[in-house]
Design a protein around this motif. Structure first.
Motif, PDB file in Angstrom:
ATOM      1  N   LYS A 167      81.861  38.973 -19.113  1.00 31.79           N
ATOM      2  CA  LYS A 167      80.965  37.904 -19.448  1.00 31.79           C
ATOM      3  C   LYS A 167      81.958  36.506 -19.790  1.00 31.79           C
ATOM      4  CE  LYS A 167      76.901  40.667 -21.217  1.00 31.79           C
ATOM      5  NZ  LYS A 167      76.299  40.771 -22.473  1.00 31.79           N
ATOM      6  N   GLU A 186      72.501  46.230  -7.544  1.00 32.58           N
ATOM      7  CA  GLU A 186      72.729  47.155  -8.593  1.00 32.58           C
ATOM      8  C   GLU A 186      74.068  46.756  -9.316  1.00 32.58           C
ATOM      9  OE1 GLU A 186      73.090  50.792  -6.864  1.00 32.58           O
ATOM     10  OE2 GLU A 186      70.924  51.432  -6.984  1.00 32.58           O
ATOM     11  N   LYS A 246      73.717  43.612 -11.564  1.00 32.96           N
ATOM     12  CA  LYS A 246      73.043  43.944 -12.731  1.00 32.96           C
ATOM     13  C   LYS A 246      74.077  44.499 -13.638  1.00 32.96           C
ATOM     14  CE  LYS A 246      68.433  44.013 -10.757  1.00 32.96           C
ATOM     15  NZ  LYS A 246      67.305  44.991 -10.514  1.00 32.96           N
ATOM     16  N   ALA A 247      74.801  45.577 -13.185  1.00 34.04           N
ATOM     17  CA  ALA A 247      75.770  46.234 -13.824  1.00 34.04           C
ATOM     18  C   ALA A 247      76.738  45.260 -14.510  1.00 34.04           C
ATOM     19  CB  ALA A 247      76.574  47.384 -13.223  1.00 34.04           C
ATOM     20  N   SER A 248      77.154  44.259 -13.812  1.00 33.27           N
ATOM     21  CA  SER A 248      78.392  43.302 -14.077  1.00 33.27           C
ATOM     22  C   SER A 248      77.907  42.520 -15.336  1.00 33.27           C
ATOM     23  CB  SER A 248      78.975  42.688 -12.928  1.00 33.27           C
ATOM     24  OG  SER A 248      77.889  41.700 -12.389  1.00 33.27           O
ATOM     25  N   ARG A 249      76.531  42.270 -15.287  1.00 34.47           N
ATOM     26  CA  ARG A 249      76.096  41.319 -16.261  1.00 34.47           C
ATOM     27  C   ARG A 249      76.065  41.976 -17.891  1.00 34.47           C
ATOM     28  NH1 ARG A 249      70.581  39.440 -13.316  1.00 34.47           N
ATOM     29  NH2 ARG A 249      71.888  38.072 -11.803  1.00 34.47           N
ATOM     30  N   ASN A 250      76.237  43.632 -17.609  1.00 32.11           N
ATOM     31  CA  ASN A 250      76.139  44.126 -18.813  1.00 32.11           C
ATOM     32  C   ASN A 250      77.594  44.468 -19.284  1.00 32.11           C
ATOM     33  OD1 ASN A 250      73.360  44.278 -19.001  1.00 32.11           O
ATOM     34  ND2 ASN A 250      73.349  45.977 -17.693  1.00 32.11           N
ATOM     35  N   ARG A 251      78.644  44.149 -18.727  1.00 27.91           N
ATOM     36  CA  ARG A 251      79.938  44.519 -18.903  1.00 27.91           C
ATOM     37  C   ARG A 251      80.629  43.474 -19.702  1.00 27.91           C
ATOM     38  NH1 ARG A 251      82.671  46.337 -13.352  1.00 27.91           N
ATOM     39  NH2 ARG A 251      84.450  46.196 -14.606  1.00 27.91           N
ATOM     40  N   PRO A 252      80.907  43.294 -21.066  1.00 22.92           N
ATOM     41  CA  PRO A 252      81.343  42.598 -21.951  1.00 22.92           C
ATOM     42  C   PRO A 252      82.585  41.863 -21.526  1.00 22.92           C
ATOM     43  CG  PRO A 252      81.277  44.711 -23.030  1.00 22.92           C
ATOM     44  CD  PRO A 252      80.892  44.791 -21.689  1.00 22.92           C
TER      45      PRO A 252
END
Length: 53
Positions: free
Chosen positions: A50, A38, A41-47
């Motif tokens: 990136k 979880e 996945k959440a860290s992939r969506n945090r700009p």
């Protein structure tokens, strides 16, 4: 004979305790893996996390 009966009882109870600890460990491992997935996945969506390319 009483000593053997007590030993047998203790052996059975030790096995039950061991099995209980194994189940707790399996649950903990599963929960931990789920939480890590979880967070990944959440860290992939945090700009801010990136990579800048």
């Amino acid at each position: 004979m009483t000593g053997l009966g007590a030993f047998s009882h203790l052996e059975k109870e030790s096995y039950k305790l061991f099995e209980s600890l194994v189940k707790i460990g399996e649950t903990l491992e599963s929960t931990t893996h789920h939480k890590i997935d979880e967070e990944e996945k959440a860290s992939r969506n945090r700009p801010e996390l990136k990579e800048k390319g």
